[in-house]
Design a protein around this motif. Structure first.
Motif, short mmCIF file in Angstrom:
data_model
loop_
_atom_site.label_atom_id
_atom_site.label_comp_id
_atom_site.label_asym_id
_atom_site.label_seq_id
_atom_site.Cartn_x
_atom_site.Cartn_y
_atom_site.Cartn_z
N LEU A 67 74.52 -39.97 22.22
CA LEU A 67 73.46 -40.81 22.77
C LEU A 67 73.53 -40.98 24.28
N CYS A 68 74.61 -40.48 24.89
CA CYS A 68 74.67 -40.56 26.36
C CYS A 68 74.40 -39.20 27.00
N GLN A 69 73.93 -38.27 26.19
CA GLN A 69 73.57 -36.98 26.76
C GLN A 69 72.26 -37.09 27.54
N VAL A 70 72.22 -36.43 28.70
CA VAL A 70 71.02 -36.40 29.55
C VAL A 70 70.42 -35.00 29.45
N HIS A 71 69.13 -34.94 29.27
CA HIS A 71 68.46 -33.64 29.15
C HIS A 71 68.71 -32.83 30.43
N PRO A 72 69.17 -31.59 30.32
CA PRO A 72 69.55 -30.83 31.51
C PRO A 72 68.40 -30.54 32.47
N TYR A 114 65.33 -49.80 26.61
CA TYR A 114 66.28 -49.66 25.51
C TYR A 114 67.01 -48.33 25.58
N SER A 115 66.33 -47.28 26.07
CA SER A 115 67.00 -45.97 26.13
C SER A 115 68.15 -46.00 27.13
N ARG A 116 67.99 -46.71 28.25
CA ARG A 116 69.07 -46.80 29.24
C ARG A 116 70.21 -47.66 28.72
N GLN A 117 69.90 -48.68 27.93
CA GLN A 117 70.96 -49.51 27.37
C GLN A 117 71.77 -48.72 26.34
N ILE A 118 71.08 -47.99 25.46
CA ILE A 118 71.78 -47.16 24.48
C ILE A 118 72.61 -46.11 25.21
N PHE A 119 72.03 -45.48 26.22
CA PHE A 119 72.72 -44.48 27.02
C PHE A 119 74.01 -45.06 27.62
N ALA A 120 73.92 -46.26 28.21
CA ALA A 120 75.09 -46.85 28.86
C ALA A 120 76.16 -47.25 27.85
N LEU A 121 75.75 -47.79 26.70
CA LEU A 121 76.73 -48.16 25.68
C LEU A 121 77.44 -46.93 25.12
N ALA A 122 76.69 -45.85 24.94
CA ALA A 122 77.31 -44.61 24.46
C ALA A 122 78.24 -44.04 25.51
N ARG A 123 77.86 -44.11 26.78
CA ARG A 123 78.70 -43.60 27.86
C ARG A 123 79.99 -44.38 27.95
N ALA A 124 79.95 -45.67 27.57
CA ALA A 124 81.15 -46.51 27.62
C ALA A 124 81.98 -46.41 26.34
N GLY A 125 81.55 -45.60 25.39
CA GLY A 125 82.33 -45.40 24.18
C GLY A 125 82.01 -46.35 23.06
#
Length: 458
Positions: free
Chosen positions: A321-326, A304-315
């Motif tokens: 929610l598409c921020q990646v921990h540095p 679910y975290s990767r899905q949320i990440f991808a949806l946020a990255r796509a706008g």
């Protein structure tokens, strides 16, 4: 952060074995609980037929879905396939459905974890135990994908071992007469009256295999997705088919199977029929049985975290929610966001306890609605991309095309129509949320921030 500075990206570090561990681990809790709710409406024999139909659907779906996953190795998985095939609206439908599937499966599993712990510690509130499970495994997922995937592999192997132990322990008491007694929705022989129950049991047969497609969401983090994903998917579905058949048959033949329907811990209760309440085997199953639940719980949090990440990255979701921990290279805010929704679902008795079903049964059904809609859109995307992009590089091509994807598509449509008929309230909630989300998406969608795949796939 300066726009010229490369943004933190997901690590490409997962091996074939780890991907197999994720594939099986995502699903293996379905062998421990959830499926037995299907016995309540279909009986053991009726549910056996329902499960066989669903198993065939999943086998053809996975062989077809693998073509999409290897052609478009993207953390968004189905969302990205459908967006490429049908544009933003198609992407939204697949993204929403996948999000519902992966966000609502964990609270059901967390409640089962609480039920298993409650067997050992009767004073422990199962819901508080479920929240504790969220806290532990969200933290583990944030710690790093290698740590998360290695843990998933180890715990999945332990869970498989425990299922084999269960079958071995109850085997001496197995009786086909026990399994077949009242096996056709309460009757000893088949009649047309059993058919409605077989259709009503579809969501619980799907629970046997639900979420195996989540490997697609780890595709960006695979070392060699074009080679390793087909192996992981095919080996994973074969592993799960064998385990599902064994668990269902041995549990149903252990004694009075009606005592195992509508509960969250059917395997310990089945073993209790054979070895008694004080047996060390029973206590071992309760403790090690947690490994199967934890494997799926932990793996679906990754999904679910990767899905949320991808949806946020796509706008389509807030950009935070598409921020990646540095340092850890994990989508930490996406992990936490899904957890907040899941914990809210655990305490949503007033929302999800309706239609004569338990809280867990309705949450399972909600998750299955998301899965089935995603399967339909994904197979439609495969057909569309075969026509619109015939020259796309396809490292793996669906065997027996178009028959395999066509059967998977048709079977998924049958499942969806049946589920709407037997679960109108859950269906109304699912589609109502989908429409509300779509209106919000159209009104607030921003220019995709990361349609630049190099930042995330490199």
């Amino acid at each position: 952060m300066d726009s010229s500075t490369p943004r933190p990206a997901l690590d490409k570090s997962l091996s074939t074995l780890q991907l197999w561990g994720i594939a099986v681990g995502l699903v293996i809790s379905g062998e421990y609980f959830g499926w037995s709710y299907g016995w309540a409406s279909a009986g053991t024999m009726g549910f056996l037929i329902t499960a066989a139909f669903i198993a065939l659907m999943y086998a053809t779906f996975i062989f077809s879905f693998t073509e999409l996953t290897t052609s478009i190795p993207h953390a968004g998985g189905p969302f990205e396939y459908s967006r490429r095939a049908f544009g933003p609206t198609g992407g939204y439908v697949a993204g929403f459905a996948t999000l519902v599937e992966f966000v609502f499966a964990p609270p059901a599993i967390a409640l089962a974890i609480g039920a298993y712990l409650n067997v050992q510690f009767p004073a422990l509130d199962p819901k508080l135990a479920a929240v504790g499970a969220y806290a532990v495994f969200m933290a583990l997922n944030i710690a790093g994908v290698q740590i998360a995937a290695t843990f998933e592999l180890v715990i999945t192997l332990v869970a498989i071992f425990e299922l084999l132990v269960f079958m071995g322990v109850v085997a001496p008491g197995f009786s086909i007469a026990n399994f077949a007694k009242g096996g056709w929705a309460g009757q000893d022989s088949f009649s047309t009256a059993a058919i409605p129950g077989m259709f009503a049991a579809i969501p619980f047969a799907i629970w046997f295999f639900l979420a195996i497609e989540g490997v697609a969401m780890a595709a960006e983090e695979a070392k060699d997705p074009k080679r390793s994903i087909p192996i992981a998917y095919i080996a994973g579905i074969l592993t799960l088919l064998v385990l599902a058949a064994g668990v269902m048959l041995f549990a149903g033949g252990a004694g009075d199977w009606t005592k195992l329907s509508n509960i969250n811990d059917p395997l310990p209760q089945a073993m209790k029929l054979i070895v008694g309440e004080q047996s060390g085997w029973l206590h071992m199953l309760v403790w090690l049985g947690l490994f199967g639940l934890i494997a799926s719980f932990h793996g679906i949090i990754l999904g679910y975290s990767r899905q949320i990440f991808a949806l946020a990255r796509a706008g389509m979701l807030p950009s935070v929610l598409c921020q990646v921990h540095p340092r850890l290279h994990t989508p930490h805010w996406a992990v936490l966001a899904g957890g907040v929704i899941g914990i809210a679902a655990i305490f949503s008795d007033e929302v999800f306890s309706f239609g004569g079903q338990t809280l867990t049964a309705n949450i399972v059904t909600m998750s299955v609605f998301g899965a089935i809609v995603m399967y339909i859109v994904s197979m439609a995307s495969l057909f569309k991309l075969r026509r619109s992009e015939p020259d796309m590089v396809r490292p793996f091509r669906a065997p027996l095309y178009p028959w395999f994807p066509a059967f998977a598509l048709l079977a998924a449509v049958v499942c969806l129509l049946t589920m709407v008929y037997y679960n109108p309230l859950v269906a109304g909630l699912f589609f109502g949320l989908g429409v509300l989300g779509y209106v919000t998406f159209r009104l607030t969608s921003r220019q995709p921030e990361a349609t630049r795949p190099a930042q995330s796939v490199a």
